[in-house]
Design a protein around this motif. Structure first.
Motif, PDB file in Angstrom:
ATOM      1  N   TRP A 287     -30.003  19.954 -31.222  1.00  0.00           N
ATOM      2  CA  TRP A 287     -29.916  21.352 -31.638  1.00  0.00           C
ATOM      3  C   TRP A 287     -31.210  21.739 -32.362  1.00  0.00           C
ATOM      4  O   TRP A 287     -31.600  21.089 -33.331  1.00  0.00           O
ATOM      5  CB  TRP A 287     -28.722  21.587 -32.556  1.00  0.00           C
ATOM      6  CG  TRP A 287     -28.410  23.045 -32.664  1.00  0.00           C
ATOM      7  CD1 TRP A 287     -28.617  23.853 -33.731  1.00  0.00           C
ATOM      8  CD2 TRP A 287     -27.868  23.861 -31.623  1.00  0.00           C
ATOM      9  NE1 TRP A 287     -28.235  25.142 -33.436  1.00  0.00           N
ATOM     10  CE2 TRP A 287     -27.773  25.174 -32.146  1.00  0.00           C
ATOM     11  CE3 TRP A 287     -27.459  23.623 -30.319  1.00  0.00           C
ATOM     12  CZ2 TRP A 287     -27.273  26.234 -31.395  1.00  0.00           C
ATOM     13  CZ3 TRP A 287     -26.963  24.680 -29.568  1.00  0.00           C
ATOM     14  CH2 TRP A 287     -26.880  25.970 -30.118  1.00  0.00           C
ATOM     15  N   LEU A 288     -31.861  22.780 -31.859  1.00  0.00           N
ATOM     16  CA  LEU A 288     -33.146  23.210 -32.404  1.00  0.00           C
ATOM     17  C   LEU A 288     -32.959  24.445 -33.278  1.00  0.00           C
ATOM     18  O   LEU A 288     -32.254  25.390 -32.894  1.00  0.00           O
ATOM     19  CB  LEU A 288     -34.108  23.523 -31.249  1.00  0.00           C
ATOM     20  CG  LEU A 288     -35.522  23.971 -31.627  1.00  0.00           C
ATOM     21  CD1 LEU A 288     -36.275  22.856 -32.336  1.00  0.00           C
ATOM     22  CD2 LEU A 288     -36.287  24.404 -30.368  1.00  0.00           C
ATOM     23  N   ASN A 289     -33.605  24.447 -34.439  1.00  0.00           N
ATOM     24  CA  ASN A 289     -33.529  25.596 -35.345  1.00  0.00           C
ATOM     25  C   ASN A 289     -34.881  25.777 -36.011  1.00  0.00           C
ATOM     26  O   ASN A 289     -35.389  24.856 -36.653  1.00  0.00           O
ATOM     27  CB  ASN A 289     -32.440  25.379 -36.400  1.00  0.00           C
ATOM     28  CG  ASN A 289     -32.161  26.633 -37.202  1.00  0.00           C
ATOM     29  OD1 ASN A 289     -32.371  27.753 -36.733  1.00  0.00           O
ATOM     30  ND2 ASN A 289     -31.676  26.468 -38.409  1.00  0.00           N
ATOM     31  N   THR A 290     -35.479  26.959 -35.847  1.00  0.00           N
ATOM     32  CA  THR A 290     -36.864  27.152 -36.292  1.00  0.00           C
ATOM     33  C   THR A 290     -37.054  28.417 -37.133  1.00  0.00           C
ATOM     34  O   THR A 290     -37.965  29.210 -36.894  1.00  0.00           O
ATOM     35  CB  THR A 290     -37.793  27.216 -35.068  1.00  0.00           C
ATOM     36  OG1 THR A 290     -37.279  28.173 -34.121  1.00  0.00           O
ATOM     37  CG2 THR A 290     -37.892  25.869 -34.385  1.00  0.00           C
ATOM     38  N   PRO A 291     -36.222  28.654 -38.154  1.00  0.00           N
ATOM     39  CA  PRO A 291     -36.387  29.868 -38.955  1.00  0.00           C
ATOM     40  C   PRO A 291     -37.665  29.834 -39.779  1.00  0.00           C
ATOM     41  O   PRO A 291     -38.209  28.765 -40.067  1.00  0.00           O
ATOM     42  CB  PRO A 291     -35.152  29.850 -39.864  1.00  0.00           C
ATOM     43  CG  PRO A 291     -34.853  28.390 -40.036  1.00  0.00           C
ATOM     44  CD  PRO A 291     -35.162  27.781 -38.696  1.00  0.00           C
ATOM     45  N   GLN A 292     -38.110  31.002 -40.172  1.00  0.00           N
ATOM     46  CA  GLN A 292     -39.257  31.099 -41.080  1.00  0.00           C
ATOM     47  C   GLN A 292     -38.754  30.951 -42.505  1.00  0.00           C
ATOM     48  O   GLN A 292     -37.956  31.749 -42.977  1.00  0.00           O
ATOM     49  CB  GLN A 292     -39.954  32.453 -40.900  1.00  0.00           C
ATOM     50  CG  GLN A 292     -41.145  32.658 -41.822  1.00  0.00           C
ATOM     51  CD  GLN A 292     -41.762  34.030 -41.658  1.00  0.00           C
ATOM     52  OE1 GLN A 292     -41.599  34.678 -40.631  1.00  0.00           O
ATOM     53  NE2 GLN A 292     -42.461  34.480 -42.674  1.00  0.00           N
ATOM     54  N   PHE A 293     -39.206  29.911 -43.187  1.00  0.00           N
ATOM     55  CA  PHE A 293     -38.808  29.670 -44.571  1.00  0.00           C
ATOM     56  C   PHE A 293     -39.271  30.835 -45.453  1.00  0.00           C
ATOM     57  O   PHE A 293     -40.395  31.317 -45.286  1.00  0.00           O
ATOM     58  CB  PHE A 293     -39.443  28.365 -45.054  1.00  0.00           C
ATOM     59  CG  PHE A 293     -39.089  27.992 -46.466  1.00  0.00           C
ATOM     60  CD1 PHE A 293     -38.013  27.171 -46.719  1.00  0.00           C
ATOM     61  CD2 PHE A 293     -39.830  28.466 -47.542  1.00  0.00           C
ATOM     62  CE1 PHE A 293     -37.682  26.821 -48.020  1.00  0.00           C
ATOM     63  CE2 PHE A 293     -39.504  28.136 -48.842  1.00  0.00           C
ATOM     64  CZ  PHE A 293     -38.420  27.308 -49.071  1.00  0.00           C
ATOM     65  N   PRO A 294     -38.433  31.324 -46.390  1.00  0.00           N
ATOM     66  CA  PRO A 294     -37.098  30.900 -46.785  1.00  0.00           C
ATOM     67  C   PRO A 294     -36.029  31.878 -46.302  1.00  0.00           C
ATOM     68  O   PRO A 294     -35.090  32.190 -47.038  1.00  0.00           O
ATOM     69  CB  PRO A 294     -37.203  30.943 -48.303  1.00  0.00           C
ATOM     70  CG  PRO A 294     -38.052  32.183 -48.543  1.00  0.00           C
ATOM     71  CD  PRO A 294     -38.999  32.292 -47.359  1.00  0.00           C
ATOM     72  N   LEU A 295     -36.139  32.372 -45.087  1.00  0.00           N
ATOM     73  CA  LEU A 295     -35.313  33.484 -44.630  1.00  0.00           C
ATOM     74  C   LEU A 295     -33.989  33.074 -44.001  1.00  0.00           C
ATOM     75  O   LEU A 295     -33.164  33.922 -43.695  1.00  0.00           O
ATOM     76  CB  LEU A 295     -36.110  34.359 -43.647  1.00  0.00           C
ATOM     77  CG  LEU A 295     -37.401  34.953 -44.223  1.00  0.00           C
ATOM     78  CD1 LEU A 295     -38.128  35.790 -43.176  1.00  0.00           C
ATOM     79  CD2 LEU A 295     -37.111  35.792 -45.467  1.00  0.00           C
ATOM     80  N   GLU A 296     -33.770  31.785 -43.796  1.00  0.00           N
ATOM     81  CA  GLU A 296     -32.482  31.311 -43.282  1.00  0.00           C
ATOM     82  C   GLU A 296     -31.545  31.117 -44.458  1.00  0.00           C
ATOM     83  O   GLU A 296     -31.684  30.164 -45.223  1.00  0.00           O
ATOM     84  CB  GLU A 296     -32.671  29.986 -42.542  1.00  0.00           C
ATOM     85  CG  GLU A 296     -31.384  29.411 -41.962  1.00  0.00           C
ATOM     86  CD  GLU A 296     -31.033  30.006 -40.616  1.00  0.00           C
ATOM     87  OE1 GLU A 296     -30.736  31.214 -40.570  1.00  0.00           O
ATOM     88  OE2 GLU A 296     -31.057  29.280 -39.617  1.00  0.00           O
TER      89      GLU A 296
END
Length: 405
Positions: A287-296
């Motif tokens: 499972w891939l997850n690539t949010p822009q820190f710290p917006l998740e």
């Protein structure tokens, strides 16, 4: 507030009314993204309640202070009509923050981010969870029923997943994977290979979630597939009708899909819904997850994947800061950033390189050459993350930390 004032025989709100309401309210703030913190022109309020131009008794210090806070005004206003005429707006997040006795974020990192956003308010953290009975796929439900019969009533008992026979875990995973690939065939006509390592990415298409980060360097992807082992990518998601940037991301995925062709088979599944989400979180290998820190704020798709033995490769943000143990429950993209300034620049290129390096040198070799070790990661994902990041634990924590405090 109006009801409390009415009970006291008044038409306008004073400090004692505010305190009574505050003692009854809890507020969970959900996202650092500006779109999640609505502001409405004061004229909306005066238009909706034309007979209530003096909601607050502004001669009362507490009421005047509340109005100042929810309008984000630098000085007191003489009344709501005056505020409307001056172009003031009602900040719904400030309204909730200032009328609640307990405020929490939805992950420890999100609580930290929220405290930086609203330093004047004590903000706690209760990490989200997912409903285990719903998001565990049929094959794993049967597996758990056989070996961990108490798992539905006591999600914590999933910690004994480390004792599951590895061959049974793999068999359950293959059933889930075949169901997903059959869904892909029905929707796209493409027959993906069940023997090939499969990466999944499914969530709302919007800029900060960076669905196309893995597609930053297509030549690098082709080289990784050639040198480390073949892989394929399954996407799903929707963009908000008014999110032009989100729609552009989907267009870029389609463009990359065409460019990659047979080197890295890539599909985008439309009509993303709960059923498809369940098939994806259980049927992929990673499972891939690539949010822009710290917006998740939290993210829950990786929790659903973990219940089905699918490890995550993710930016260390949201829930993954708590669920990540490198090489045990999954893998990180980039370095930990806890305590760093939220205003620090995100280096997309460096994070893409970290993603590629982890995929090439760690994950694909493990999957193809040391399958027994990959299975250990799968079992730890269930035992450590599946047993904790669920609604059973979350609700218990709300009861002890918030409701009964």
């Amino acid at each position: 507030l109006g009801e409390e004032a009415q009970k006291a025989g008044r038409t306008s709100i004073r400090g004692e009314d505010i305190e009574k309401v505050r003692s009854k309210c809890l507020f969970t703030t959900h996202t650092p993204v500006p779109a999640g913190h609505d502001r409405f022109p004061m004229e909306f309020l005066t238009r909706a309640f034309p007979a209530q131009v003096n909601f607050f008794d502004l001669s009362d210090a507490s009421a005047a202070d509340l109005v100042k806070r929810i309008l984000q005004a630098e000085q007191n206003v003489s009344g709501l009509l005056d505020a409307a005429r001056s172009g003031a707006s009602l900040n719904m997040t400030q309204l909730a923050l200032n009328l609640s006795t307990y405020v929490n974020g939805v992950a420890k990192q999100h609580g930290e981010t929220s405290r930086q956003m609203f330093p004047e308010v004590p903000i706690h953290a209760i990490t989200n969870g997912v409903h285990a009975g719903t998001w565990t796929c049929p094959a794993f439900r049967q597996l758990f029923d056989r070996y961990i019969p108490s798992w539905r009533e006591d999600n914590f008992s999933l910690r004994s997943a480390l004792g599951l026979p590895a061959e049974d875990v793999w068999s359950a995973h293959l059933i889930a994977k075949h169901e997903l690939l059959e869904e892909v065939r029905k929707k796209t006509g493409l027959q993906l290979d069940p023997e090939v390592f499969t990466i999944g990415f499914a969530r709302r298409a919007t800029g900060y979630k960076r669905a196309d980060l893995i597609l930053s360097d297509l030549d690098r992807l082709r080289q990784i597939a050639k040198d480390a082992g073949h892989f394929q990518i399954i996407y799903a998601g929707k963009a908000h009708p008014n999110d032009a940037g989100g729609k552009d991301i989907i267009r870029r995925i389609y463009k990359a899909k065409k460019a990659l062709r047979k080197n890295v088979p890539t599909v985008f599944l439309d009509d993303y819904n709960l059923d498809l989400g369940g098939k994806m979180t259980s049927g992929v290998d990673l499972w891939l997850n690539t949010p822009q820190f710290p917006l998740e704020a939290s993210g829950t798709s990786g929790m659903k994947a973990a219940l089905n033995g699918v490890p995550s490769l993710s930016i260390l943000d949201g829930w993954w800061v708590e669920g990540h143990i490198e090489g045990v429950t999954g893998w990180s993209i980039g370095e930990p950033r806890r305590g760093s300034s939220n205003g620090s620049e995100t280096d997309n290129q460096a994070e893409a390189e970290s993603l590629y390096a982890k995929l090439e040198s760690v994950i694909l070799p493990l999957y193809y050459r040391e399958r027994h070790k990959f299975l250990e990661v799968m079992q730890h994902a269930i035992a450590i993350n599946g047993s904790f990041f669920n609604t059973q634990r979350m609700v218990q924590q709300y009861i002890t930390d918030a409701y009964l405090r």
